[in-house]
Design a protein around this motif. Structure first.
Motif: not given
Length: 79
Positions: A27-36
Motif C-alpha cells: 500500500l503506497v500513499t503519502d498519508k493515512v486516509r479514512r476511505t474504504a
C-alpha cells in the motif's frame, strides 16, 4: 499522485492497481486516509509505505527495503 508513478513501476518490473486491492502486496500513499479502499488495502497488504519508496526504488533500479520507507503520519496518529 500514485497513478503518476506507473511509469516508474513498470520500469522496475511491476504494475499498479488502484481498483482491486485483493492481490496487492504494498500500500503506497503519502498519508493515512479514512476511505474504504485505503482500509481494505491496509488489511491485506504486507507493506504500507510512503510514495518515496517508489521513486527511490526507481532511481536504484531495484526494489529497496520497505522498512526504510514505512508510512508515518503524525497528524493521523494524533486523531
Amino acid at each position: 499522485k500514485i497513478t503518476k508513478l506507473g511509469g516508474e513501476l513498470r520500469a522496475i518490473g511491476d504494475r499498479i492497481s488502484v481498483s482491486d486491492v485483493a492481490g496487492c502486496t504494498h500500500l503506497v500513499t503519502d498519508k493515512v486516509r479514512r476511505t474504504a479502499k485505503f482500509l481494505s488495502g491496509f488489511s491485506v497488504c504486507s507493506h504500507v509505505v510512503h510514495m518515496s519508496y517508489i521513486l527511490a526504488s526507481f532511481k536504484s533500479k531495484k526494489w529497496l527495503d520497505e522498512s526504510d520507507f514505512l508510512l508515518e503520519d503524525k497528524a493521523a496518529e494524533e486523531k
